[in-house]
Each structure stands twice: as C-alpha cells, then as structure tokens.
Design a protein around this motif. Sequence first.
Motif, mmCIF file in Angstrom:
data_model
loop_
_atom_site.group_PDB
_atom_site.id
_atom_site.type_symbol
_atom_site.label_atom_id
_atom_site.label_comp_id
_atom_site.label_asym_id
_atom_site.label_seq_id
_atom_site.Cartn_x
_atom_site.Cartn_y
_atom_site.Cartn_z
ATOM 1 N N SER A 1 -9.524 1.859 3.592
ATOM 2 C CA SER A 1 -9.778 3.327 3.004
ATOM 3 C C SER A 1 -11.248 3.646 2.777
ATOM 4 O O SER A 1 -12.132 2.836 2.062
ATOM 5 N N ARG A 2 -11.672 5.024 3.019
ATOM 6 C CA ARG A 2 -12.996 5.321 2.978
ATOM 7 C C ARG A 2 -13.377 5.590 1.726
ATOM 8 O O ARG A 2 -14.255 5.518 1.077
ATOM 9 N N ASN B 1 -8.093 12.971 0.077
ATOM 10 C CA ASN B 1 -9.590 12.213 -0.137
ATOM 11 C C ASN B 1 -10.068 12.689 -1.297
ATOM 12 O O ASN B 1 -10.691 13.515 -1.705
ATOM 13 N N ARG C 1 0.852 -1.174 0.133
ATOM 14 C CA ARG C 1 -0.029 0.073 -0.050
ATOM 15 C C ARG C 1 0.850 1.438 -0.053
ATOM 16 O O ARG C 1 0.457 2.289 0.054
ATOM 17 N N PRO D 1 -6.952 -0.442 -1.487
ATOM 18 C CA PRO D 1 -5.821 0.425 -1.519
ATOM 19 C C PRO D 1 -4.432 -0.164 -1.933
ATOM 20 O O PRO D 1 -3.733 0.653 -2.380
ATOM 21 N N ASN E 1 -15.945 0.960 -0.840
ATOM 22 C CA ASN E 1 -14.739 1.615 -1.332
ATOM 23 C C ASN E 1 -14.517 0.526 -2.511
ATOM 24 O O ASN E 1 -14.134 -0.653 -2.317
ATOM 25 N N LYS F 1 -4.126 13.926 5.020
ATOM 26 C CA LYS F 1 -4.810 12.733 4.314
ATOM 27 C C LYS F 1 -5.388 13.358 2.939
ATOM 28 O O LYS F 1 -5.502 15.033 3.008
ATOM 29 N N GLU G 1 -7.625 7.085 -1.585
ATOM 30 C CA GLU G 1 -7.321 7.861 -0.384
ATOM 31 C C GLU G 1 -6.106 7.765 -0.167
ATOM 32 O O GLU G 1 -5.121 6.587 -0.302
ATOM 33 N N ALA H 1 -1.628 4.259 0.951
ATOM 34 C CA ALA H 1 -3.017 4.163 0.517
ATOM 35 C C ALA H 1 -3.608 3.127 1.966
ATOM 36 O O ALA H 1 -3.422 2.060 1.961
ATOM 37 N N PRO H 2 -4.408 3.936 3.073
ATOM 38 C CA PRO H 2 -4.649 3.366 4.207
ATOM 39 C C PRO H 2 -5.497 1.924 4.086
ATOM 40 O O PRO H 2 -6.351 1.738 3.078
#
Length: 201
Positions: free
Chosen positions: A100-101, A166, A84, A188, A184, A164, A105, A96-97
Amino acid sequence: VLQAYSDRVAELSMNKEIKYVAVFKNHELEAGTSIIHSHSQLIAYNHASRAVMDEVKAVAAYQKKNKNCPYCKIWKMEADLGERLSFENKRAVAFAPYASRYPYELAIFPKRHVHDITELKDNELLAFARIIKESLVRLKKLKAPYNMYLHNAPLGEELHFHMKINPRTSIFGGFELATGTIINTVAPEDAAKFYRGEVEV
C-alpha cells in the motif's frame, strides 16, 4: 450516494466528448477539502487519467499472458488468505492492498466482474455501501483525513471497477518526491487488523 454516482457517471458518459468521469471525495483540509460541508465531486474529462490508464495497461499485459482478470484473482486470494482482508459480504470485499502507498489504504471490489459503477445492481450497491460505512466508522477512530475515489474502466477498456480509500495520516517527504518510492509505516496486515477491530491505535 453510490446510486447518485452511478446515475451521474451514466449520464455524463453519454456525451461523446467525455472520455472519463472521475468521482472522488476529499475529507478534511489535509486531503484537499475546500468546502466545509460533506460532498463528493465529479470531473468529466476529455481523456482517461494516467493513473487509470496505467492500471488498464497492466491489466491488459496480465490478461494477454494469463487470460483472466488480475483483480478477480487478487480479491479472491485476499479473501482466502485473510491476512489483509478487512471486510467481506456476499457481493463485495475490502482489503488493505499489498505494498500500500498509504497507511490504512483500503481497496473495495465488487465480487462480480464489472467495468464501472453503472453496472452494479441495487443489491451490489447496497453491499458496497455497507463496506464503505464500516470502513469510514473505523477510520473515524483515527481522526484521519482521507480521499475516496472510484476507478471505472474507460470506455472500451478492460478494468475491474473498484474504489480506493486513502487515509492521509502521513505526508510525502523529500525521499518520496525525489524517488517516487513511497515509505508506508503501517503494514497492510496491521491495517487490516485495525479495520477488523482486532487492534486499536
């Protein structure tokens, strides 16, 4: 720009009635832009936001149990694993977490544990800026609106400063609004490949 953020946060934080300074940039109408020219915004709050305080509480719970910073552990793990990892230099890292939301992201952390942007040295600000530039150059290929914002630690609280980005490539629908669960459509790991230039969309 980052130096201006730092200077303004430092100055506004001297006012005892200000408990948190929110710094953010909205890019394009779909991300909330109301003025056409490129700009950032700072809002001086009389309290820390719920989003930031949720992070502070989670960090405190982790530190009570593990005696170290979860974000230091996360960025090191992401850099080691590499799946990631999007960008890395000597003083900053972006990934990329996990979970991710938003599609694409991105989380950007200084490698040194600092509480807010005002603690970053000149070379750290420059390293951070280089990663932001690389990220936004890649995002331009998506023609994606985005929100970019800082998470500084509120005064007296423990939080590893980070930023962040987004991208707003999707719209929350009924499911997201009704349940608070976010779907999502971009893993990620795939987002990181995009930022690294390994895939095009």
